[in-house]
Design a protein around this motif. Structure first.
Motif, PDB file in Angstrom:
ATOM      1  N   UNK A   1     144.531 -17.351  15.583  1.00 41.78           N
ATOM      2  CA  UNK A   1     144.592 -17.642  17.024  1.00 41.78           C
ATOM      3  C   UNK A   1     143.505 -16.892  17.787  1.00 41.78           C
ATOM      4  N   UNK A   2     143.222 -15.662  17.385  1.00 46.34           N
ATOM      5  CA  UNK A   2     142.168 -14.882  18.042  1.00 46.34           C
ATOM      6  C   UNK A   2     140.804 -15.532  17.807  1.00 46.34           C
ATOM      7  N   UNK A   3     140.568 -16.011  16.595  1.00 39.98           N
ATOM      8  CA  UNK A   3     139.307 -16.697  16.308  1.00 39.98           C
ATOM      9  C   UNK A   3     139.182 -17.971  17.144  1.00 39.98           C
ATOM     10  N   UNK A   4     140.282 -18.732  17.264  1.00 39.01           N
ATOM     11  CA  UNK A   4     140.277 -19.949  18.084  1.00 39.01           C
ATOM     12  C   UNK A   4     140.016 -19.623  19.553  1.00 39.01           C
ATOM     13  N   UNK A   5     140.561 -18.499  19.985  1.00 38.29           N
ATOM     14  CA  UNK A   5     140.452 -18.079  21.384  1.00 38.29           C
ATOM     15  C   UNK A   5     139.070 -17.495  21.686  1.00 38.29           C
ATOM     16  N   UNK A   6     138.364 -17.087  20.654  1.00 35.46           N
ATOM     17  CA  UNK A   6     137.037 -16.510  20.835  1.00 35.46           C
ATOM     18  C   UNK A   6     137.053 -15.023  21.081  1.00 35.46           C
ATOM     19  N   UNK A   7     138.107 -14.376  20.685  1.00 35.76           N
ATOM     20  CA  UNK A   7     138.215 -12.924  20.873  1.00 35.76           C
ATOM     21  C   UNK A   7     139.664 -12.510  20.915  1.00 35.76           C
ATOM     22  N   UNK A   8     139.933 -11.456  21.653  1.00 35.36           N
ATOM     23  CA  UNK A   8     141.300 -10.957  21.745  1.00 35.36           C
ATOM     24  C   UNK A   8     142.215 -11.991  22.372  1.00 35.36           C
ATOM     25  N   UNK A   9     143.459 -11.977  21.931  1.00 37.20           N
ATOM     26  CA  UNK A   9     144.461 -12.880  22.495  1.00 37.20           C
ATOM     27  C   UNK A   9     144.944 -12.339  23.838  1.00 37.20           C
ATOM     28  N   UNK A  10     145.453 -13.229  24.691  1.00 39.81           N
ATOM     29  CA  UNK A  10     146.028 -12.761  25.951  1.00 39.81           C
ATOM     30  C   UNK A  10     147.152 -11.756  25.694  1.00 39.81           C
ATOM     31  N   UNK A  11     147.354 -10.882  26.654  1.00 44.16           N
ATOM     32  CA  UNK A  11     148.345  -9.812  26.542  1.00 44.16           C
ATOM     33  C   UNK A  11     149.703 -10.356  26.082  1.00 44.16           C
ATOM     34  N   UNK A  12     150.229  -9.783  25.038  1.00 44.72           N
ATOM     35  CA  UNK A  12     151.556 -10.135  24.559  1.00 44.72           C
ATOM     36  C   UNK A  12     151.592 -11.241  23.513  1.00 44.72           C
ATOM     37  N   UNK A  13     150.545 -12.042  23.404  1.00 47.50           N
ATOM     38  CA  UNK A  13     150.588 -13.164  22.467  1.00 47.50           C
ATOM     39  C   UNK A  13     150.593 -12.698  21.011  1.00 47.50           C
ATOM     40  N   UNK A  14     149.792 -11.725  20.673  1.00 41.00           N
ATOM     41  CA  UNK A  14     149.773 -11.213  19.302  1.00 41.00           C
ATOM     42  C   UNK A  14     151.126 -10.588  18.947  1.00 41.00           C
ATOM     43  N   UNK A  15     151.703  -9.845  19.885  1.00 42.85           N
ATOM     44  CA  UNK A  15     153.009  -9.227  19.643  1.00 42.85           C
ATOM     45  C   UNK A  15     154.079 -10.290  19.460  1.00 42.85           C
ATOM     46  N   UNK A  16     153.995 -11.381  20.225  1.00 42.37           N
ATOM     47  CA  UNK A  16     154.968 -12.472  20.107  1.00 42.37           C
ATOM     48  C   UNK A  16     154.893 -13.112  18.723  1.00 42.37           C
ATOM     49  N   UNK A  17     153.684 -13.341  18.235  1.00 44.34           N
ATOM     50  CA  UNK A  17     153.493 -13.925  16.906  1.00 44.34           C
ATOM     51  C   UNK A  17     154.042 -12.981  15.837  1.00 44.34           C
ATOM     52  N   UNK A  18     153.712 -11.699  15.943  1.00 48.35           N
ATOM     53  CA  UNK A  18     154.168 -10.710  14.958  1.00 48.35           C
ATOM     54  C   UNK A  18     155.689 -10.588  14.970  1.00 48.35           C
ATOM     55  N   UNK A  19     156.288 -10.580  16.150  1.00 50.46           N
ATOM     56  CA  UNK A  19     157.734 -10.460  16.270  1.00 50.46           C
ATOM     57  C   UNK A  19     158.433 -11.669  15.661  1.00 50.46           C
TER      58      UNK A  19
END
Length: 103
Positions: free
Chosen positions: A63-81
């Motif tokens: 998702x970060x690669x698709x987004x072109x960098x860091x994910x919006x705040x909370x999105x990475x944590x949501x995926x991990x959770x």
């Protein structure tokens, strides 16, 4: 930081070892204990296998690669959770049940 395949396997090895030991301690017969273990673990393991066929724990990186960098705040944590819950590894799940918990 990426976790190696070996690291992920060892993270799953401990709960699986505890579950097998619990089953063996509960059932005097090894064959019956392994059948119990299989009934307990198969649904969770099947769900993880299916999730891994999609992206599994690598979804954050994709998702970060698709987004072109860091994910919006909370999105990475949501995926991990979401993946932790699926794997039965969320803190509340681990603390609420022993390694032999049946889903």
């Amino acid at each position: 930081m990426r976790t190696t395949c070996r690291g992920r396997r060892s993270n799953r090895a401990s709960p699986n070892s505890f579950s097998r030991a619990w089953c063996l301690a509960r059932d005097g017969d090894a064959e019956a204990a392994l059948r119990r273990y299989d009934r307990m673990r198969r649904p969770a393991v099947n769900a993880i296998v299916l999730a891994n066929r999609d992206l599994g724990p690598e979804e954050t990186i994709a998702r970060a690669e698709e987004h072109g960098g860091e994910l919006p705040l909370g999105q990475a944590e949501e995926i991990a959770t979401r993946y932790q819950r699926l794997a039965g590894a969320a803190v509340t799940q681990v603390n609420a049940h022993g390694p032999c918990h049946r889903r």
